[in-house]
Design an enzyme around this catalytic site. Sequence first.
Site, mmCIF file in Angstrom:
data_model
loop_
_atom_site.group_PDB
_atom_site.id
_atom_site.type_symbol
_atom_site.label_atom_id
_atom_site.label_comp_id
_atom_site.label_asym_id
_atom_site.label_seq_id
_atom_site.Cartn_x
_atom_site.Cartn_y
_atom_site.Cartn_z
ATOM 1 N N HIS A 170 6.427 0.853 -2.717
ATOM 2 C CA HIS A 170 5.689 -0.289 -2.171
ATOM 3 C C HIS A 170 6.594 -1.239 -1.383
ATOM 4 O O HIS A 170 6.209 -1.727 -0.320
ATOM 5 C CB HIS A 170 4.996 -1.060 -3.308
ATOM 6 C CG HIS A 170 3.837 -1.873 -2.852
ATOM 7 N ND1 HIS A 170 2.662 -1.972 -3.560
ATOM 8 C CD2 HIS A 170 3.638 -2.637 -1.761
ATOM 9 C CE1 HIS A 170 1.802 -2.746 -2.921
ATOM 10 N NE2 HIS A 170 2.381 -3.169 -1.823
ATOM 11 N N LYS A 227 0.744 3.387 -4.360
ATOM 12 C CA LYS A 227 2.111 2.907 -4.153
ATOM 13 C C LYS A 227 2.808 2.640 -5.487
ATOM 14 O O LYS A 227 2.192 2.146 -6.429
ATOM 15 C CB LYS A 227 2.094 1.619 -3.310
ATOM 16 C CG LYS A 227 1.346 1.770 -1.983
ATOM 17 C CD LYS A 227 1.321 0.466 -1.200
ATOM 18 C CE LYS A 227 0.479 0.596 0.051
ATOM 19 N NZ LYS A 227 -0.961 0.528 -0.219
ATOM 20 N N TYR A 265 -2.587 -3.711 -6.527
ATOM 21 C CA TYR A 265 -3.877 -4.312 -6.173
ATOM 22 C C TYR A 265 -4.798 -4.461 -7.380
ATOM 23 O O TYR A 265 -5.772 -5.200 -7.330
ATOM 24 C CB TYR A 265 -4.599 -3.484 -5.103
ATOM 25 C CG TYR A 265 -3.825 -3.284 -3.817
ATOM 26 C CD1 TYR A 265 -2.693 -4.040 -3.521
ATOM 27 C CD2 TYR A 265 -4.228 -2.321 -2.892
ATOM 28 C CE1 TYR A 265 -1.988 -3.837 -2.344
ATOM 29 C CE2 TYR A 265 -3.528 -2.128 -1.711
ATOM 30 C CZ TYR A 265 -2.406 -2.881 -1.445
ATOM 31 O OH TYR A 265 -1.713 -2.675 -0.281
ATOM 32 N N ASP A 314 -6.361 3.494 1.500
ATOM 33 C CA ASP A 314 -5.036 2.983 1.164
ATOM 34 C C ASP A 314 -5.145 2.007 -0.004
ATOM 35 O O ASP A 314 -5.823 0.987 0.087
ATOM 36 C CB ASP A 314 -4.421 2.279 2.377
ATOM 37 C CG ASP A 314 -3.015 1.773 2.080
ATOM 38 O OD1 ASP A 314 -2.075 2.582 2.191
ATOM 39 O OD2 ASP A 314 -2.863 0.588 1.730
#
Length: 330
Positions: free
Chosen positions: A118, A85, A56, A51
Amino acid sequence: MELKQSHSVRLNDGHLMPTLGFGTYAPDHTPKSKAGEATKVAIDVGFRDIDAAFFYQNEEEVGKAIREKIADGTVKREDIFYTTKLWTTFFRPELVRPALERSLKKLQLDYVDLFIIHNPLAMKSGEELLPRDASGNIIFDTVDLHDTWEALEKCKDAGLTKSIGVSNFNRKLLELILNKPGLKYKPTCNQVECHPYLNQSKLLEFCKSKNIVLVAYSAMASHRDPNWMDPDSPYLLEEPTLKSIAKKHSRSPGQVALRYQLQRGVVVLAKSFSEKRIKENFQVFDFELTPEDMQAIDGLNRNFRYANDTISAHCNLRLPGSSSSPASAS
């Protein structure tokens, strides 16, 4: 060998998703290389659901780790279930596919297995991840979520992602998508904060009724990132009930927290960059909690959210209509 049905759930579009996933988020102070190293360990241990997210800012490292494990014969591409996402600055429909293509370029992969929104609030488009005004307030945007969802559907049709879904959506927002005129694909999943202190039982029941898989993040509430979490928040893994059940099964409280979700029919994400913990987190398929254990853990629910950021808080607002903007929230 492709993903096996054991320890997997079949999504409403027919694809299989592993029930236990490895989370790759890391606080800013963590070197990005750590995410790549941990991903390789996770794949070696047995994790197949990875994931990740554009937000990130470590998809290059995670993608490199996956490709190395493919190159050395540990896995084939079809063994891996990779989630990325759509960040909130790319909600305008013309930006959705380029955002996914950007992730694919970083990953050096041809497709992802799951592409999800997201969170449901659009922010000003541009290169800033968290666009702020002169006063430091987040600059939001007004985008019709129906248009954003149609753009995700087109990404699926183009073969850039196998499945599409959402994250941080409440029931009202899920209904907004489900009731969309001309809906082509339902969301396959809804990824939300979920743990014994916030067990999301009503949302889980609703998702099951619509054949939408609930995916739990912060399942152990252990990352303690001060950017997102109040440092005075209770330590979930110090909860006496979890510790007592863990002792009875000769397990850790973290393993019990993960197993709890699996037995509820929730796909659960485990995040750790410690090799010892990554191995421990995967060892949740060889024991079972009793109905009494499950009832005791259910009793811990206090609707307590660890995520304390403004954006996270906004994600739980009721948004009438189809406009993804805090201005339209009640």
